[in-house]
Design a protein around this motif. Structure first.
Motif, PDB file in Angstrom:
ATOM      1  N   GLU A 130       0.764  -1.230  -0.061  1.00 25.67           N
ATOM      2  CA  GLU A 130      -0.007   0.082  -0.023  1.00 25.67           C
ATOM      3  C   GLU A 130       0.989   1.385  -0.147  1.00 25.67           C
ATOM      4  OE1 GLU A 130      -3.316   2.814   0.114  1.00 25.67           O
ATOM      5  OE2 GLU A 130      -2.856   0.644  -0.717  1.00 25.67           O
ATOM      6  N   GLN A 131       2.034   1.143   0.766  1.00 24.04           N
ATOM      7  CA  GLN A 131       2.944   2.284   0.668  1.00 24.04           C
ATOM      8  C   GLN A 131       3.534   2.497  -0.823  1.00 24.04           C
ATOM      9  OE1 GLN A 131       5.467   1.162   3.914  1.00 24.04           O
ATOM     10  NE2 GLN A 131       4.320   2.065   5.495  1.00 24.04           N
ATOM     11  N   ALA A 132       3.774   1.378  -1.391  1.00 23.61           N
ATOM     12  CA  ALA A 132       4.424   1.524  -2.616  1.00 23.61           C
ATOM     13  C   ALA A 132       3.336   2.343  -3.865  1.00 23.61           C
ATOM     14  CB  ALA A 132       5.003   0.306  -3.276  1.00 23.61           C
ATOM     15  N   ARG A 133       2.117   1.632  -3.626  1.00 19.02           N
ATOM     16  CA  ARG A 133       0.849   2.126  -4.269  1.00 19.02           C
ATOM     17  C   ARG A 133       0.800   3.519  -4.429  1.00 19.02           C
ATOM     18  NH1 ARG A 133      -4.467   3.601  -4.542  1.00 19.02           N
ATOM     19  NH2 ARG A 133      -4.388   3.448  -2.382  1.00 19.02           N
ATOM     20  N   MET A 134       0.716   4.128  -3.033  1.00 21.25           N
ATOM     21  CA  MET A 134       0.583   5.342  -2.773  1.00 21.25           C
ATOM     22  C   MET A 134       1.747   6.267  -3.501  1.00 21.25           C
ATOM     23  SD  MET A 134      -2.282   6.121  -0.961  1.00 21.25           S
ATOM     24  CE  MET A 134      -1.884   7.788  -0.432  1.00 21.25           C
ATOM     25  N   ALA A 135       2.853   5.962  -3.308  1.00 17.74           N
ATOM     26  CA  ALA A 135       3.943   6.770  -4.022  1.00 17.74           C
ATOM     27  C   ALA A 135       4.039   6.698  -5.377  1.00 17.74           C
ATOM     28  CB  ALA A 135       5.358   6.233  -3.380  1.00 17.74           C
ATOM     29  N   HIS A 136       3.734   5.337  -6.015  1.00 13.09           N
ATOM     30  CA  HIS A 136       3.669   5.252  -7.426  1.00 13.09           C
ATOM     31  C   HIS A 136       2.599   6.257  -7.898  1.00 13.09           C
ATOM     32  CE1 HIS A 136       4.971   3.849 -11.258  1.00 13.09           C
ATOM     33  NE2 HIS A 136       3.914   2.761 -11.241  1.00 13.09           N
ATOM     34  N   MET A 137       1.505   5.944  -7.462  1.00 10.60           N
ATOM     35  CA  MET A 137       0.256   6.701  -8.159  1.00 10.60           C
ATOM     36  C   MET A 137       0.453   8.404  -7.959  1.00 10.60           C
ATOM     37  SD  MET A 137      -2.852   4.306  -7.285  1.00 10.60           S
ATOM     38  CE  MET A 137      -4.101   5.198  -8.276  1.00 10.60           C
ATOM     39  N   THR A 138       0.983   8.718  -6.674  1.00  6.27           N
ATOM     40  CA  THR A 138       1.182  10.103  -6.563  1.00  6.27           C
ATOM     41  C   THR A 138       2.099  10.680  -7.297  1.00  6.27           C
ATOM     42  OG1 THR A 138       0.723   9.926  -4.124  1.00  6.27           O
ATOM     43  CG2 THR A 138       1.909  11.813  -4.875  1.00  6.27           C
ATOM     44  N   ALA A 139       3.083  10.124  -7.835  1.00 14.50           N
ATOM     45  CA  ALA A 139       4.188  10.347  -9.026  1.00 14.50           C
ATOM     46  C   ALA A 139       3.417  10.424 -10.369  1.00 14.50           C
ATOM     47  CB  ALA A 139       5.270   9.546  -8.901  1.00 14.50           C
ATOM     48  N   GLY A 140       2.582   9.342 -10.640  1.00 18.01           N
ATOM     49  CA  GLY A 140       1.945   9.246 -11.734  1.00 18.01           C
ATOM     50  C   GLY A 140       2.906   8.754 -13.049  1.00 18.01           C
ATOM     51  N   PHE A 141       2.453   8.628 -14.110  1.00 16.61           N
ATOM     52  CA  PHE A 141       3.034   8.169 -15.409  1.00 16.61           C
ATOM     53  C   PHE A 141       3.030   9.119 -16.564  1.00 16.61           C
ATOM     54  CE2 PHE A 141       3.676   5.506 -19.073  1.00 16.61           C
ATOM     55  CZ  PHE A 141       5.103   5.452 -18.914  1.00 16.61           C
ATOM     56  N   SER A 142       3.721   9.364 -17.256  1.00 17.93           N
ATOM     57  CA  SER A 142       3.637   9.829 -18.766  1.00 17.93           C
ATOM     58  C   SER A 142       4.434   9.660 -19.870  1.00 17.93           C
ATOM     59  CB  SER A 142       3.627  11.448 -18.722  1.00 17.93           C
ATOM     60  OG  SER A 142       3.635  12.065 -20.099  1.00 17.93           O
TER      61      SER A 142
END
Length: 324
Positions: A130-142
């Motif tokens: 869950e901690q990794a999910r929060m960090a990754h989704m906050t950073a996003g992707f393009s």
């Protein structure tokens, strides 16, 4: 077209192709339900553990399988970023809008089923996940940001939204299919393998949709399309780039054949380029021919880099085997 096509013109001209491939996709896809791939009885057994979050001994997955499953799941988790990118570069009208919604709904199932499986089977640490999910989704992707970060100049990126997107997702969907399929094999769990093969089948159908659109774009605007394809391939990164522990996990997965440079070259890049007949076409201008030559040079470099990686990997594996 004698002048570069605008994004709006490309969308209008290619909408019949999108509609045709949307119909094809809907006729071939099979509805499935995430709950059918989750061993819920195991979750009830683990409920007796009380407040204990997780212990590695509870997992049926080895380290490689855990790393691959986490990487694949966090990749799927960034769906809002992917949805935003294709929604901005496609359209919310007609076949385009229907595809954006349908594709998003199908992709969302992948994250749902993988997370349910991992949590119910105690496959990974749920708090760390869950901690990794929060960090990754906050950073996003393009995909455009990745290309920019890897040194693509601003002028080459200008106006490439639609063509860059369909080129990128063609290769990305196929790469993700390979990663899911190989992850299933190393889990040594028939439930996980069946689940990931089901996800991989979805990714393959998604790839075909985008590949066919990009093929039509090559016919409509060959020079613009080959520029987008070449730019994307030269700056390609998997959508998991930037997630916590990305570099370590990607190296481990490449080292053990989940997704390595050879698979990227021979199972992803070359088959798609052959499907488009990139090196057989005769409809490029002199400018397009120059870009295609750049692509050929890049493929030669990729072959050399792949061989170098394999030599280094084999030496590292041999050293590890000698240490026992």
């Amino acid at each position: 077209m004698t002048r570069p096509a605008t994004q709006l013109e490309l969308l209008i001209e290619l909408e019949p192709v999108a509609a045709q491939n949307l119909d094809r996709h809907l006729s071939m896809t099979k509805d499935w339900h995430p709950h059918d791939y989750v061993p819920w009885d195991e979750g009830r057994n683990f409920a007796a553990l009380g407040g204990q979050d997780w212990d590695p001994a509870q997992s049926r997955l080895g380290e490689l399988a855990r790393v691959a499953m986490i990487t694949n799941l966090l990749t799927e988790d960034n769906l809002p970023s992917y949805h935003r990118e294709i929604a901005e570069n496609f359209s919310q009208d007609g076949a385009w809008g229907t595809w954006v919604g349908r594709w998003t709904a199908e992709e969302n199932r992948h994250g749902i089923v993988m997370r349910d499986y991992l949590v119910v089977t105690r496959g990974v640490d749920p708090v760390a996940l869950e901690q990794a999910r929060m960090a990754h989704m906050t950073a996003g992707f393009s995909s455009m940001s990745i290309a920019r970060d890897k040194g693509a100049d601003a002028e080459s990126l200008t106006g490439r939204g639609f063509l860059h997107s369909i080129a990128y997702v063609t290769f990305q969907e196929l790469a993700t299919r390979v990663s899911h399929r190989n992850t299933g094999k190393v889990c040594h769990d028939p439930i996980a393998d069946r689940m990931l093969q089901r996800i991989a089948a979805d990714e393959n159908l998604h790839m075909i949709f985008y590949r066919n659109l990009c093929d039509a774009a090559l016919d409509l605007a060959p020079d613009q399309a080959i520029e987008a394809i070449t730019l994307m391939l030269k700056n390609f990164q998997m959508p998991g780039a930037g997630m916590p522990n990305w570099r370590r996990n990607a190296v481990l997965m490449a080292k053990h054949g989940i997704y390595d440079p050879r698979q990227h070259l021979e199972e992803v890049v070359l088959p798609v380029l052959r499907a488009w007949k990139i090196f057989e076409r005769n409809d490029f201008s002199s400018h397009g021919d120059r870009i295609r030559n750049e692509l050929g040079e890049y493929l030669d470099k990729l072959r050399i880099d792949t061989a170098r990686f394999e030599e280094q990997r084999d030496r590292a594996l041999a050293r590890a085997a000698r240490r026992g």
